[in-house]
Design an enzyme around this catalytic site. Structure first.
Site, PDB file in Angstrom:
ATOM      1  N   GLU A 159       2.802  11.386   1.183  1.00  0.00           N
ATOM      2  CA  GLU A 159       1.578  10.649   0.850  1.00  0.00           C
ATOM      3  C   GLU A 159       0.372  11.533   0.559  1.00  0.00           C
ATOM      4  O   GLU A 159      -0.713  11.017   0.273  1.00  0.00           O
ATOM      5  CB  GLU A 159       1.232   9.653   1.949  1.00  0.00           C
ATOM      6  CG  GLU A 159       1.010  10.256   3.326  1.00  0.00           C
ATOM      7  CD  GLU A 159       0.589   9.197   4.352  1.00  0.00           C
ATOM      8  OE1 GLU A 159      -0.590   8.796   4.305  1.00  0.00           O
ATOM      9  OE2 GLU A 159       1.440   8.787   5.162  1.00  0.00           O
ATOM     10  N   ASP A 177       6.021   1.486  12.951  1.00  0.00           N
ATOM     11  CA  ASP A 177       6.058   2.951  12.982  1.00  0.00           C
ATOM     12  C   ASP A 177       4.850   3.446  13.751  1.00  0.00           C
ATOM     13  O   ASP A 177       3.767   2.848  13.677  1.00  0.00           O
ATOM     14  CB  ASP A 177       6.148   3.562  11.581  1.00  0.00           C
ATOM     15  CG  ASP A 177       4.991   3.181  10.674  1.00  0.00           C
ATOM     16  OD1 ASP A 177       4.012   3.929  10.607  1.00  0.00           O
ATOM     17  OD2 ASP A 177       5.091   2.124  10.006  1.00  0.00           O
TER      18      ASP A 177
END
Length: 213
Positions: free
Chosen positions: A101, A14
């Site tokens: 997150e 990613d």
């Protein structure tokens, strides 16, 4: 069932603008088969490298999914609409992903609501269930709600991954933040998919196996 990353043959990375310019042809030659690419952040930010990464990764034959970085103190619906306006229902791409997150100081209920509202806005565009990215500790401490009907992209750097509450298994596992892949000049996140490449392709938008709404 817990296992090491080496157990899984379908490899991915990613990226965001932090990786700088990526040579996606070299990435593909290094055996990377899928990538999640940062598209948006909050209600207005677009990753400056998204369009280039998206076009070049797809041209290299890599299966791509776009992801959004959630800001829980900003309206989730606005964030979802912002993401969808850029990415849209891109046929042949992996389901969109939501990166969860940070809390930005809001309570778990507000984080959960932002997730729900983002999902609702994005579902209208793609007609598939998004992938949710999180770590076990963050989810336990700051969310904890049951979203197990959504594919999990697990961030866990232990040899054997721990699972957040409610999810019986992960779909994608980000097992390293410090990987090295040809075509990326510095460190990059490494991921694996839990099944076969054929199953990965079946998850793509427009495929019969895609996680429908």
């Amino acid at each position: 069932m817990a296992a090491s990353p080496d157990t899984y043959s379908v490899r991915g990375i990613d990226v965001s603008h932090y990786q700088g310019e990526v040579n996606w042809a070299d990435v593909a030659r290094d055996g990377i088969q899928f990538a999640f690419i940062k598209a948006t952040d909050g209600a207005s930010i677009v990753d400056p490298n998204f369009r280039t990464n998206w076009a070049n990764a797809r041209s290299a034959g890599i299966l791509c999914g776009a992801y959004h970085f959630l800001r829980p103190n900003t309206d989730g619906k606005e964030q979802g609409e912002h993401f969808a306006s850029l990415v849209g229902p891109s046929r042949g791409s992996l389901p969109p992903a939501l990166d969860i997150e940070v809390t930005e100081g809001v309570e778990p209920q507000a984080v959960e609501q932002a997730i729900i509202d983002w999902i609702g806005a994005v579902k209208k565009t793609t007609d598939v269930r998004p992938v949710l990215y999180t770590s076990p500790a963050f989810w336990t401490d700051h969310v904890g709600a049951d979203f197990q009907s959504y594919p999990l992209w697990l961030a866990c750097y232990d040899k054997e991954p721990k699972m957040p509450a409610h999810w019986p298994q992960w779909t994608f596992w980000q097992h390293s933040q410090s990987g090295r892949v040809a075509g990326v000049s510095g460190q990059v996140d490494l991921n694996v998919f839990r099944s076969t490449f054929a199953d990965l392709k079946a998850l793509c938008i427009g495929s019969n196996g895609a996680p429908l709404v």
